[in-house]
Each structure stands twice: as C-alpha cells, then as structure tokens.
Scaffold this motif. Structure first.
Motif, PDB file in Angstrom:
ATOM      1  N   LEU A  38      -1.897   2.536   2.823  1.00  0.00           N
ATOM      2  CA  LEU A  38      -2.880   3.420   3.430  1.00  0.00           C
ATOM      3  C   LEU A  38      -2.523   4.899   3.271  1.00  0.00           C
ATOM      4  CD1 LEU A  38      -3.477   1.411   6.742  1.00  0.00           C
ATOM      5  CD2 LEU A  38      -4.680   1.225   4.551  1.00  0.00           C
ATOM      6  N   GLY A  39      -1.214   5.197   3.304  1.00  0.00           N
ATOM      7  CA  GLY A  39      -0.796   6.595   3.201  1.00  0.00           C
ATOM      8  C   GLY A  39      -0.735   7.093   1.774  1.00  0.00           C
ATOM      9  N   LEU A  40      -0.035   6.375   0.910  1.00  0.00           N
ATOM     10  CA  LEU A  40       0.140   6.807  -0.476  1.00  0.00           C
ATOM     11  C   LEU A  40      -0.936   6.284  -1.413  1.00  0.00           C
ATOM     12  CD1 LEU A  40       4.029   6.398  -0.806  1.00  0.00           C
ATOM     13  CD2 LEU A  40       2.713   8.448  -0.219  1.00  0.00           C
ATOM     14  N   GLY A  41      -1.716   5.310  -0.955  1.00  0.00           N
ATOM     15  CA  GLY A  41      -2.810   4.795  -1.783  1.00  0.00           C
ATOM     16  C   GLY A  41      -2.348   3.954  -2.958  1.00  0.00           C
ATOM     17  N   TRP A  42      -1.248   3.243  -2.802  1.00  0.00           N
ATOM     18  CA  TRP A  42      -0.735   2.421  -3.894  1.00  0.00           C
ATOM     19  C   TRP A  42      -1.463   1.087  -4.030  1.00  0.00           C
ATOM     20  CZ3 TRP A  42       5.346   2.925  -3.458  1.00  0.00           C
ATOM     21  CH2 TRP A  42       5.702   4.248  -3.746  1.00  0.00           C
ATOM     22  N   GLY A  43      -2.352   0.781  -3.131  1.00  0.00           N
ATOM     23  CA  GLY A  43      -3.116  -0.454  -3.234  1.00  0.00           C
ATOM     24  C   GLY A  43      -2.274  -1.685  -2.969  1.00  0.00           C
ATOM     25  N   ILE A  44      -2.672  -2.799  -3.575  1.00  0.00           N
ATOM     26  CA  ILE A  44      -2.012  -4.071  -3.314  1.00  0.00           C
ATOM     27  C   ILE A  44      -0.572  -4.076  -3.824  1.00  0.00           C
ATOM     28  CG2 ILE A  44      -2.719  -5.230  -5.454  1.00  0.00           C
ATOM     29  CD1 ILE A  44      -3.278  -7.723  -3.666  1.00  0.00           C
ATOM     30  N   ALA A  45      -0.293  -3.270  -4.858  1.00  0.00           N
ATOM     31  CA  ALA A  45       1.085  -3.161  -5.355  1.00  0.00           C
ATOM     32  C   ALA A  45       1.985  -2.537  -4.290  1.00  0.00           C
ATOM     33  CB  ALA A  45       1.130  -2.332  -6.629  1.00  0.00           C
ATOM     34  N   GLY A  46       1.435  -1.615  -3.506  1.00  0.00           N
ATOM     35  CA  GLY A  46       2.213  -1.004  -2.429  1.00  0.00           C
ATOM     36  C   GLY A  46       2.572  -1.993  -1.348  1.00  0.00           C
ATOM     37  N   SER A  47       1.664  -2.926  -1.073  1.00  0.00           N
ATOM     38  CA  SER A  47       1.954  -3.963  -0.087  1.00  0.00           C
ATOM     39  C   SER A  47       3.121  -4.831  -0.547  1.00  0.00           C
ATOM     40  CB  SER A  47       0.714  -4.834   0.137  1.00  0.00           C
ATOM     41  OG  SER A  47       0.999  -5.912   1.008  1.00  0.00           O
ATOM     42  N   ALA A  48       3.080  -5.220  -1.802  1.00  0.00           N
ATOM     43  CA  ALA A  48       4.169  -6.034  -2.346  1.00  0.00           C
ATOM     44  C   ALA A  48       5.479  -5.259  -2.354  1.00  0.00           C
ATOM     45  CB  ALA A  48       3.815  -6.503  -3.760  1.00  0.00           C
ATOM     46  N   ALA A  79      -8.492 -18.297 -10.400  1.00  0.00           N
ATOM     47  CA  ALA A  79      -8.808 -16.880 -10.238  1.00  0.00           C
ATOM     48  C   ALA A  79      -9.199 -16.259 -11.569  1.00  0.00           C
ATOM     49  CB  ALA A  79      -7.611 -16.148  -9.650  1.00  0.00           C
ATOM     50  N   GLU A  80     -10.203 -15.381 -11.539  1.00  0.00           N
ATOM     51  CA  GLU A  80     -10.655 -14.690 -12.737  1.00  0.00           C
ATOM     52  C   GLU A  80     -11.004 -13.245 -12.401  1.00  0.00           C
ATOM     53  OE1 GLU A  80     -13.954 -16.860 -14.283  1.00  0.00           O
ATOM     54  OE2 GLU A  80     -12.763 -18.612 -14.870  1.00  0.00           O
ATOM     55  N   GLY A  81     -11.148 -12.428 -13.435  1.00  0.00           N
ATOM     56  CA  GLY A  81     -11.599 -11.062 -13.266  1.00  0.00           C
ATOM     57  C   GLY A  81     -10.677 -10.210 -12.416  1.00  0.00           C
ATOM     58  N   THR A  82     -11.274  -9.400 -11.559  1.00  0.00           N
ATOM     59  CA  THR A  82     -10.509  -8.483 -10.711  1.00  0.00           C
ATOM     60  C   THR A  82      -9.578  -9.223  -9.762  1.00  0.00           C
ATOM     61  OG1 THR A  82     -12.351  -6.909 -10.777  1.00  0.00           O
ATOM     62  CG2 THR A  82     -10.681  -6.557  -9.086  1.00  0.00           C
ATOM     63  N   LEU A  83     -10.050 -10.362  -9.241  1.00  0.00           N
ATOM     64  CA  LEU A  83      -9.217 -11.167  -8.345  1.00  0.00           C
ATOM     65  C   LEU A  83      -7.928 -11.564  -9.040  1.00  0.00           C
ATOM     66  CD1 LEU A  83      -8.767 -12.790  -5.718  1.00  0.00           C
ATOM     67  CD2 LEU A  83     -10.015 -14.683  -6.780  1.00  0.00           C
ATOM     68  N   ALA A  84      -8.039 -12.045 -10.275  1.00  0.00           N
ATOM     69  CA  ALA A  84      -6.852 -12.472 -11.023  1.00  0.00           C
ATOM     70  C   ALA A  84      -5.932 -11.293 -11.311  1.00  0.00           C
ATOM     71  CB  ALA A  84      -7.275 -13.142 -12.330  1.00  0.00           C
ATOM     72  N   THR A  85      -6.516 -10.152 -11.683  1.00  0.00           N
ATOM     73  CA  THR A  85      -5.710  -8.967 -11.999  1.00  0.00           C
ATOM     74  C   THR A  85      -4.893  -8.515 -10.795  1.00  0.00           C
ATOM     75  OG1 THR A  85      -7.349  -8.239 -13.629  1.00  0.00           O
ATOM     76  CG2 THR A  85      -5.797  -6.592 -12.806  1.00  0.00           C
ATOM     77  N   LEU A  86      -5.548  -8.437  -9.651  1.00  0.00           N
ATOM     78  CA  LEU A  86      -4.845  -8.014  -8.436  1.00  0.00           C
ATOM     79  C   LEU A  86      -3.792  -9.035  -8.013  1.00  0.00           C
ATOM     80  CD1 LEU A  86      -7.841  -6.599  -6.345  1.00  0.00           C
ATOM     81  CD2 LEU A  86      -6.058  -5.302  -7.535  1.00  0.00           C
ATOM     82  N   ALA A  87      -4.115 -10.319  -8.136  1.00  0.00           N
ATOM     83  CA  ALA A  87      -3.157 -11.363  -7.754  1.00  0.00           C
ATOM     84  C   ALA A  87      -1.913 -11.317  -8.637  1.00  0.00           C
ATOM     85  CB  ALA A  87      -3.817 -12.737  -7.842  1.00  0.00           C
ATOM     86  N   VAL A  88      -2.111 -11.093  -9.935  1.00  0.00           N
ATOM     87  CA  VAL A  88      -0.976 -10.985 -10.860  1.00  0.00           C
ATOM     88  C   VAL A  88      -0.122  -9.772 -10.503  1.00  0.00           C
ATOM     89  CG1 VAL A  88      -0.324 -10.510 -13.252  1.00  0.00           C
ATOM     90  CG2 VAL A  88      -2.075 -12.223 -12.762  1.00  0.00           C
ATOM     91  N   THR A  89      -0.772  -8.668 -10.164  1.00  0.00           N
ATOM     92  CA  THR A  89      -0.035  -7.456  -9.774  1.00  0.00           C
ATOM     93  C   THR A  89       0.840  -7.716  -8.557  1.00  0.00           C
ATOM     94  OG1 THR A  89      -1.754  -5.993 -10.645  1.00  0.00           O
ATOM     95  CG2 THR A  89      -0.263  -5.066  -9.000  1.00  0.00           C
ATOM     96  N   TYR A  90       0.249  -8.283  -7.524  1.00  0.00           N
ATOM     97  CA  TYR A  90       1.005  -8.565  -6.306  1.00  0.00           C
ATOM     98  C   TYR A  90       2.142  -9.550  -6.584  1.00  0.00           C
ATOM     99  CZ  TYR A  90       2.049  -9.548  -1.416  1.00  0.00           C
ATOM    100  OH  TYR A  90       2.684  -9.673  -0.215  1.00  0.00           O
ATOM    101  N   LEU A  91       1.845 -10.588  -7.353  1.00  0.00           N
ATOM    102  CA  LEU A  91       2.846 -11.622  -7.631  1.00  0.00           C
ATOM    103  C   LEU A  91       4.015 -11.045  -8.423  1.00  0.00           C
ATOM    104  CD1 LEU A  91       3.709 -14.571  -7.484  1.00  0.00           C
ATOM    105  CD2 LEU A  91       2.292 -15.028  -9.507  1.00  0.00           C
ATOM    106  N   ARG A  92       3.718 -10.260  -9.442  1.00  0.00           N
ATOM    107  CA  ARG A  92       4.789  -9.737 -10.288  1.00  0.00           C
ATOM    108  C   ARG A  92       5.698  -8.771  -9.532  1.00  0.00           C
ATOM    109  NH1 ARG A  92       2.071  -9.003 -16.351  1.00  0.00           N
ATOM    110  NH2 ARG A  92       2.862 -11.022 -17.129  1.00  0.00           N
ATOM    111  N   VAL A  93       5.112  -7.915  -8.714  1.00  0.00           N
ATOM    112  CA  VAL A  93       5.944  -7.010  -7.914  1.00  0.00           C
ATOM    113  C   VAL A  93       6.780  -7.826  -6.928  1.00  0.00           C
ATOM    114  CG1 VAL A  93       5.943  -5.131  -6.237  1.00  0.00           C
ATOM    115  CG2 VAL A  93       4.336  -5.088  -8.154  1.00  0.00           C
ATOM    116  N   SER A  94       6.167  -8.824  -6.291  1.00  0.00           N
ATOM    117  CA  SER A  94       6.859  -9.636  -5.286  1.00  0.00           C
ATOM    118  C   SER A  94       7.992 -10.446  -5.881  1.00  0.00           C
ATOM    119  CB  SER A  94       5.866 -10.570  -4.597  1.00  0.00           C
ATOM    120  OG  SER A  94       4.875  -9.843  -3.902  1.00  0.00           O
ATOM    121  N   LEU A  95       7.868 -10.827  -7.151  1.00  0.00           N
ATOM    122  CA  LEU A  95       8.914 -11.639  -7.783  1.00  0.00           C
ATOM    123  C   LEU A  95      10.250 -10.912  -7.838  1.00  0.00           C
ATOM    124  CD1 LEU A  95       6.926 -13.342 -10.682  1.00  0.00           C
ATOM    125  CD2 LEU A  95       8.050 -14.495  -8.763  1.00  0.00           C
TER     126      LEU A  95
END
Length: 466
Positions: free
Chosen positions: A203-213, A142-158
């Motif tokens: 969808l409600g608060l607009g937290w993006g992928i971090a909100g999902s995690a 993963a690189e670029g935006t994909l990597a950034t978003l994946a790291v965000t989701y992973l770190r919150v999920s950890l």
C-alpha cells in the motif's frame, strides 16, 4: 575397608539416588506440564495461518485478480511446506529422546542434523519449482493476468522456502528441548512484522502482489535467523559441531521419509474429500468448506496436545521411564477425549448460528446443518487420534505411522467413492478417523513402540533383523 572403597560406594549410592529421583520426577507428568507445552504450541499453530490471512486482507485492496492469484499461489506454497512438516515432528522426537537420556550434546547434534536437512530440502524445492512456476500455476487452470500474478507471487515466495523449512526444524529443536514458549514468541513477532511489511510494500510503496510476497519472505528469513542463533548458541555451549554429519542426515532423512509418506497419505484423503464435495455441487462444496474450516481450527487445539506428546514421550523414553511414558500417554488421551467432548458440545450448541456467521445461503445452510452433527460427533475420536499420533511420533515410530495412515486411507476410499451426498461423504471421513483411531490405539496399547534409551522402534527392528 580399603582406602577409597567407601567413597566409591557413597558415590554409587548418590548416583543411584539421583537416578531414582530423576525417574520419580519424570514419572509425575502432570496436567500442568502438558498445558505448559500445549498452550503455547496452540498459539503458535494459530499464528501460522494468520500470515496468509493478513496478506489476503492487504492484497484485497489491489485490483482483481490479485486476491485470486494470492489464493492460488498460497495454496501451492502451503502444500509444499505442509509436506515438509516432518522436519518439525521428526526433530522434536529425536532431540527429546536424547534430552531424556541426559545427552545434551547428542540432542543438539540431532537438532543440527535437522537444520541441515531442512536447508538442503528447502534449497532443492526453490531451485526446482522456480522455473516450473508457470507450469504449476497452469495445472490449477489459471490463465492470463491471474496466471501472471500467481507466478510472480510464487516465484518471489520461493526464495523464502528454505527459511520456512529452517523455521520448522528450529521449532522442532526447541520443542524437543521442552520449550514451546519461544516458538510462540517468534511466531507472533513474525506475524506482526509480516503485517507491517506487507502494508508498507503493497500500500505504501505500491509494489503490488510482489511486495506482499517480499514482506512475507523477509519475516520468514528473520524468523529462521533467530532460530539459527538460538540453536547454534546451544550447540556451541554443549560442544556440538555445526558441520553436517552424513550419518545423522541419513538417519533424519529416513525418519523424515516415513513421516512424509504419512503426511502425503493424510493430505491425499483431505484433497479427495474436497474434490468429491466439489463434484456434488456449489452448495455442497461451500458447506464442506465451512465444515472443513471449523474442523481445521479445532484440529489446532488437538494438535497442540499432540505436540506436547511428542516432546514428553520422547523425553520419558529417552530417560528409560516406561511407567512415565504409559502414564503420560493415558493422561494426554484423557485430555484429547475431554477436549473433543467439549468441542462437540460447542458445535451442537452453535449449530443454529454457524451458517449465519459464514453468511451461508439457504441451500448451503441446509447441507451444513446435517454435516455439523458429524463434525461434533467425530471430535472425541479426533482427540484420541491426534494425541496418539503425537505419542507415536515422539516415540520415533514413524514407519508404523506411515503404514497405519495408508491403511486408514484405503479404508476411507470405498466409502468416499460410493458417497452420494455430503452427509455420506462425511460419514466416509468418519470411517477414516475411526480407522486411524483403531490402528493407533492398537499400537499404543502394546509395547513394541516403547523402546527406551537412544534407540527408536525403527532402529530396534533393524537390530533384530526385522
């Protein structure tokens, strides 16, 4: 007759009658009892992958590449947690054995040990993987935006990993106590809460992928809290200390390590199969993915019987009832074969329409059509393998399971590496399943694993100097 002697004899006779009655009841392991444990276990198993599916549906409303990032990070998390499934299996067997021996205090002691082990491993995984998240994501390309978003989701999920492992151990405690309904209720409740929180945060608060995690982490933490409350209440009720027991942790860790080796070997086989299918071409990997999804879903049904086996076999061996153990094993193997036959027939009947269900193109459908015959053919073998795996886990025969799984993987490798087509690769997969059936069946046919009382085959081996 001396005073009191008649009372002693009467008490002895009553004790013998009670023990005989208990063994007679345990010898009659019925289909109803198997289903009582297996059906809720199946529901809980099916509920688990729905977490990620729900996240995918909600995150799918975000701009690309959010969904790809979720898939990548979710794969990493699934691998980490999947390798720790021994926390559920090992705890189930240990608790059930003590329950069968009539020592509820020790049963809860094993459960507390399992929870402490889960907490230690969970915190360690989170602490080690959090700073390494960018490197882990990079390994997947993963690189670029994909990597950034994946790291965000992973770190919150950890932050939720310790809770996820506590849920595994807590599930094992309740299964060991012959309760699979409560884990089902908790799983369904957590799934519902996860869906609501994800929709609100993303969808409600607009937290993006971090909100999902974050939504998933909250659902996991609350699930773990429920298990902790249930186990702690039961432990206090039976006078069991809540403090960590070093000897108990070592014992749980030793049993867990053997199951960890088994799981690593199993996952390696699945990853090698997917990797080889990928190298064959786009049509082959797509067809393999569909076949693997069907296999995995049916595996939940087989695994639910195996979970019932873990609980029942641990209890009957703890009670010293080898007749019930043998009878239950035979009955559950029969269930496994029967389910396998039914599943196999269903796949054959649905074979013409399955490609359309997955919207497969002509090339993928052609590959899939031949592989589905093998998926159907292997179902009865899978029924035997899953059931016997659960039986031997319930018996505490983890060391044999580790070696047996390694042997099956070694048998699989030559056939897999020489496979020139997807059909041949699934033949290799069938060799792996047959090798597992042979090693597990040979062990189950003997008596070395049927150690009664509080011991296990591993402790019996140590006691004999083996």
């Amino acid at each position: 007759m001396p005073a009191g002697q008649g009372d002693v004899k009467q008490k002895g006779a009553m004790s013998h009658t009670t023990e005989t009655g208990r063994r007679d009841r345990s010898s009659r392991v019925s289909d109803r009892e198997i289903l009582r444990l297996a059906v809720p276990a199946f529901g809980a198993l099916v509920a688990e992958p729905l977490f990620l599916l729900t996240d995918s549906v909600i995150v799918g409303h975000l701009p690309d590449p959010a969904l790809g990032a979720l898939g990548l990070a979710g794969t990493v998390l699934a691998a980490l947690v999947g390798l720790c499934v021994f926390l559920a299996y090992g705890t189930t067997a240990a608790v059930a054995r003590q329950l069968g021996s009539g020592n509820l205090a020790q049963a809860m002691r094993r459960g507390i040990d399992g929870l402490w082990l889960a907490a230690v491993i969970g915190v360690t995984i989170s602490a080690v993987c959090w700073p390494l998240a960018p490197s882990i994501v990079h390994v997947f390309g993963a690189e670029g935006t994909l990597a950034t978003l994946a790291v965000t989701y992973l770190r919150v999920s950890l932050f939720g990993v310790p809770a996820m492992l506590l849920v595994l151990a807590g599930t094992g405690v309740l299964r060991g106590l012959q309760d699979t309904r409560t884990p089902l209720v908790i799983s369904v409740s957590a799934f519902t809460l996860n869906a609501l929180l994800n929709a609100w945060f993303v969808l409600g608060l607009g937290w993006g992928i971090a909100g999902s995690a974050a939504g998933t982490v909250i659902a996991q933490v609350l699930s773990a809290a429920v298990y902790l409350v249930l186990v702690v209440r039961a432990a206090r009720r039976h006078g069991t200390s809540l403090r960590p027991d070093p000897a108990g942790l070592r014992s749980a860790g030793g049993a867990g390590f053997a199951l960890f080796i088994r799981t690593v070997s199993l996952q390696a086989t699945l990853l090698i199969t997917a990797s080889l299918a990928t190298r064959m071409g786009d049509a082959q990997i797509e067809a393999h993915t569909i076949a693997a999804r069907i296999w995995t879903f049916l595996a939940f049904a087989h695994d639910s019987i195996a979970i019932a086996g873990q609980a029942i076999i641990g209890r009957t061996l703890g009670a010293g009832d080898t007749a019930a153990t043998r009878a239950a094993t035979t009955r559950m193997v029969t269930w496994g074969i029967g389910c396998g036959v039914v599943f196999g027939i269903a796949i054959v009947l649905l074979r013409p329409v399955i490609p359309g269900i997955f919207d497969a193109d002509q090339a993928v459908a052609a590959e899939l059509a031949s592989v589905l015959w093998l998926v159907a053919l292997f179902q009865p073998i899978a029924g035997v393998v899953f059931v016997l795996d659960g039986v031997l886990i319930g018996a505490g025969d983890q060391r044999y399971l580790a070696w047996a799984q390694l042997a099956a993987t070694l048998a699989f490798l030559p056939f897999a590496l020489l496979a020139g087509s997807l059909f041949a690769l699934w033949i290799a997969f069938g060799v792996w399943m047959a090798a597992r059936a042979l090693t597990l069946g040979t062990r189950a046919y003997g008596t070395a694993w049927m150690v009664t009382g509080a011991g296990t085959p591993a402790t019996a081996d140590r006691g004999s100097g083996a």
